[in-house]
Design a protein around this motif. Structure first.
Motif, short mmCIF file in Angstrom:
data_model
loop_
_atom_site.label_atom_id
_atom_site.label_comp_id
_atom_site.label_asym_id
_atom_site.label_seq_id
_atom_site.Cartn_x
_atom_site.Cartn_y
_atom_site.Cartn_z
N PHE A 15 8.37 -0.38 15.34
CA PHE A 15 8.75 0.78 14.54
C PHE A 15 8.61 0.47 13.06
N VAL A 16 9.02 -0.71 12.64
CA VAL A 16 8.88 -1.10 11.23
C VAL A 16 7.40 -1.18 10.85
N ALA A 17 6.58 -1.71 11.75
CA ALA A 17 5.14 -1.76 11.49
C ALA A 17 4.55 -0.37 11.38
N LEU A 18 5.04 0.56 12.20
CA LEU A 18 4.56 1.94 12.15
C LEU A 18 4.96 2.60 10.84
N LEU A 19 6.14 2.30 10.35
CA LEU A 19 6.58 2.87 9.07
C LEU A 19 5.73 2.34 7.91
N ASN A 20 5.29 1.10 8.00
CA ASN A 20 4.49 0.49 6.93
C ASN A 20 3.01 0.89 7.03
N HIS A 21 2.60 1.45 8.14
CA HIS A 21 1.19 1.76 8.35
C HIS A 21 0.62 2.73 7.33
N PRO A 22 1.29 3.84 6.98
CA PRO A 22 0.72 4.74 5.95
C PRO A 22 0.54 4.06 4.59
N ALA A 23 1.49 3.24 4.21
CA ALA A 23 1.38 2.54 2.93
C ALA A 23 0.23 1.55 2.95
N THR A 25 -2.45 1.77 4.81
CA THR A 25 -3.69 2.55 4.81
C THR A 25 -4.02 3.03 3.40
N GLU A 26 -3.03 3.49 2.67
CA GLU A 26 -3.25 3.93 1.30
C GLU A 26 -3.76 2.79 0.43
N ASN A 27 -3.22 1.60 0.62
CA ASN A 27 -3.67 0.44 -0.16
C ASN A 27 -5.12 0.11 0.16
N ARG A 28 -5.49 0.18 1.42
CA ARG A 28 -6.87 -0.11 1.81
C ARG A 28 -7.82 0.93 1.23
N ILE A 29 -7.42 2.19 1.22
CA ILE A 29 -8.25 3.25 0.64
C ILE A 29 -8.43 3.01 -0.85
N THR A 30 -7.36 2.63 -1.53
CA THR A 30 -7.43 2.37 -2.97
C THR A 30 -8.39 1.23 -3.27
N VAL A 31 -8.33 0.16 -2.48
CA VAL A 31 -9.22 -0.98 -2.69
C VAL A 31 -10.67 -0.57 -2.48
N GLU A 32 -10.95 0.17 -1.42
CA GLU A 32 -12.32 0.59 -1.15
C GLU A 32 -12.83 1.59 -2.18
N ARG A 33 -11.97 2.46 -2.67
CA ARG A 33 -12.37 3.38 -3.74
C ARG A 33 -12.75 2.60 -4.99
N PRO A 71 -6.95 16.54 -6.62
CA PRO A 71 -5.61 16.45 -7.20
C PRO A 71 -4.50 16.48 -6.15
N ASP A 72 -4.68 17.23 -5.08
CA ASP A 72 -3.62 17.29 -4.06
C ASP A 72 -3.60 16.07 -3.15
N ALA A 73 -4.56 15.15 -3.31
CA ALA A 73 -4.59 13.95 -2.49
C ALA A 73 -3.54 12.93 -2.92
N ALA A 74 -2.94 13.12 -4.07
CA ALA A 74 -1.93 12.18 -4.56
C ALA A 74 -0.60 12.32 -3.83
N THR A 75 -0.38 13.44 -3.17
CA THR A 75 0.87 13.62 -2.45
C THR A 75 0.80 12.90 -1.10
N VAL A 76 1.82 12.16 -0.81
CA VAL A 76 1.88 11.39 0.43
C VAL A 76 2.34 12.30 1.56
N PRO A 77 1.62 12.30 2.69
CA PRO A 77 2.07 13.13 3.80
C PRO A 77 3.38 12.60 4.38
N LYS A 78 4.22 13.50 4.84
CA LYS A 78 5.50 13.11 5.42
C LYS A 78 5.32 12.91 6.92
N VAL A 79 5.88 11.82 7.41
CA VAL A 79 5.80 11.49 8.82
C VAL A 79 7.17 11.68 9.42
N LYS A 80 7.25 12.45 10.51
CA LYS A 80 8.52 12.68 11.19
C LYS A 80 8.50 11.97 12.53
#
Length: 81
Positions: A15-23, A25-33, A71-80
């Motif tokens: 569960f902790v790994a799942l919570l960290n997964h979006p962050a 992924t965002e870091n990997r996208i930033t590096v590749e960009r 511009p709307d890509a800066a908002t982080v999607p909410k995971v429930k």
């Protein structure tokens, strides 16, 4: 003396790994960009410098644009859960 042994629960770690997964992924996208924009910068620089400018002119190579997120890509999607 007696000790109670409780089972080792793996679901908490998952569960902790799942919570960290979006962050992550965002870091990997930033590096590749950043890598993409660096490659575009190098490409555009070579088009401007000699002899690349001569080759580009005769071969039809054009400068490329940097990647910019919407511009709307800066908002982080909410995971429930």
């Amino acid at each position: 003396m007696t000790f109670e042994r409780y089972p080792e629960l793996k679901s908490n770690q998952n569960f902790v790994a799942l919570l960290n997964h979006p962050a992550t992924t965002e870091n990997r996208i930033t590096v590749e960009r950043r890598n993409f924009n660096q490659a575009v910068r190098d490409y555009n620089t070579r088009l401007r410098l000699f002899p690349g400018s001569m080759i580009a002119r005769f071969s039809g190579y054009q400068p490329k644009a940097f990647f910019e997120a919407a511009p709307d890509a800066a908002t982080v999607p909410k995971v429930k859960f």
